[in-house]
Write an enzyme that holds these catalytic residues in place. Structure first.
Site: not given
Ligand code: RFL
Ligand code: PHB
Length: 408
Positions: A295, A72, A201, A299, A387
């Protein structure tokens, strides 16, 4: 069992760290509490910064992302019934973002690790990390109802916000920074082609809404809701009604509806969180285990990737020369990017969400901020450069390295 680096958590941080260490000839074992199916289906982030895409490509795990990811060149900010495009590509000298689901990145990394003979142990729950200030830190974990120990040279706590690694650090070591917000995001995945080619957004009197996507057939949508809302109270009809109302434009833009999948439906509270330092003894925290950003700036996953890139380089330096200099600077190096991401995510959140619906002054300020950011080239450039992601060479320097770097 013994390994060089014990990694807790098979999210993007843990898996990518294991992959980068493998490329440096360093052995690791990844412990993951969930099953492989579960982590490969968990719907989370979707936006990859240019630097994340480059790193995955350069290290040989970017083939499917290159084919299926959607590049994008802009995003839309929508308010007052009008859309305004931020041309990321033009404002950042050719940089872009790639929309590719986090679970797809996770699938690609698991496949690469297993193919290379790497050890990823699923359904192995770490319960404790011990002896952190010795040369032999140990992860205790449970698998199939039995207790096991993983002895290591170093432990990487990549177990997300609710993991055990951070809590293994003695009390009083960490400074915690936290902010909670009076709203949450309700997210859905709908079986319908995206209604726009780019992310939208939206700031609206009824609250924030985001139109994103996962593929040409799947639309990802979010709406601001109350953090205490029960997902059961949000029927499909109510969700679509809110999305239509918030995303509507004066030109009559139409949002396509489709069946809502059960996976990916959920409410996520909004929070900013960081601990400092990201290290204690031989335990290094990375990704969500150390920090959560709202979110709105997309990032979180990108920060997790940036952390493990710094950590892999520091561990490689240690194993090559016995020097701990890069390891000693790990936290300081990462924290600069973390705070820059916290600031940007907080700013996007503050600009795009409805706080107190009775506060008209605040509402007018937010509309003015949006007006400014979409009409001033310098303001739009500031948004765009954050961004698409601040340059990777930010992590090589000191606090005085310019954030607008030279790497493209
Ligand atoms: P994760 O992905 O949470 O992975 C951690 C892993 O550890 C496991 N775990 C354990 N394993 C062994 N023993 C234990 N005691 C354990 N406890 C936990 C878990 O099962 C899991 O598999 O962390 P990590 O690797 O640091 O990654 C971080 C990302 O997942 C997170 O920052 C992003 O998802 C945040 N986020 C977004 N980030 C972006 O860069 N771009 C986005 O567009 C974006 N959108 C989002 C998001 C997060 C969201 N939610 C659901 C919080 C949108 C949403 C809605
Ligand atoms: C997503 O596609 O899940 C998404 C995109 C942009 C954001 C957060 C989540 O800022």
């Amino acid at each position: 069992m013994r390994t060089q680096v014990g990694i807790v958590g098979a999210g993007p941080a843990g898996l990518l760290l294991s992959h980068l260490l493998y490329l440096e000839g360093i052995e690791s074992v990844v412990l993951e509490s969930r099953s492989r199916d579960y982590v490969e289906a968990r719907i989370r982030a979707g936006v990859l910064e240019q630097g994340t895409v480059d790193l995955l490509t350069e290290t040989g795990v970017g083939d499917r992302m290159k084919k299926e990811g959607m590049v994008h060149h802009g995003i839309e900010l929508r308010f007052g019934g009008q859309g305004h495009r931020i041309d990321l590509h033009e404002l950042t000298e050719g940089r872009a973002i790639t929309v590719y689901g986090q679970h797809e990145v996770v699938k690609d990394l698991i496949a690469a690790r297993l193919e290379a003979g790497g050890e990823v142990i699923f359904e192995a729950e770490a319960v404790d990390v011990e002896s952190l200030d010795s040369q032999n830190p140990t992860v205790r974990y449970r698998k199939d109802g039995e207790d096991h120990e993983l002895r290591c040279d170093f432990v990487a706590g990549c177990d997300g916000f609710y993991g055990v690694s951070r809590d293994s650090i003695p009390e009083g070591v960490l400074t915690v920074y936290e902010r909670r917000y009076p709203f949450a995001w309700l997210g859905i995945l709908a079986e319908t082609p995206p209604s726009s080619e780019e992310l939208i957004y939206t700031y609206h009197e009824r609250g924030f809404a985001l139109h994103s996507m996962r593929s040409p057939e799947l639309t990802r949508l979010y709406i601001q809701c109350d953090p205490d809302d029960d997902i059961e109270d949000w029927s499909d009809e109510r969700i679509w009604e809110e999305l239509h109302a918030r995303l509507a434009t004066d030109e009559g833009w139409a949002l396509a509806e489709g069946p809502i999948r059960e996976e990916g439906r959920g409410i996520t509270p909004m929070r900013s969180y960081a601990v400092e330092p990201m290290q204690y003894g031989r335990l290094f925290l990375a990704g969500d285990a150390a920090h959560i950003v709202t979110p709105t700036g997309a990032k979180g996953m990108n920060l997790a990737v940036a952390d493990v890139r710094v950590l892999a380089r520091a561990l490689a330096g240690f194993y090559a020369s016995g020097q701990t200099e890069l390891l000693d600077r790990y936290s300081e190096t990462c924290m600069r990017r973390v705070w820059l991401a916290q600031r940007f995510s907080w700013w996007m959140t503050a600009m795009l969400h409805r706080f107190d619906s009775s506060d008209e002054f605040q509402h007018r300020l937010q509309l003015t901020e949006l007006d400014y950011v979409t009409s001033s080239r310098s303001a739009a450039k500031t948004l765009a450069e954050n961004y698409v992601g601040l340059p990777m060479d930010l992590d090589l320097g000191t606090a005085s390295t310019p954030v607008q770097g030279t790497s493209a």
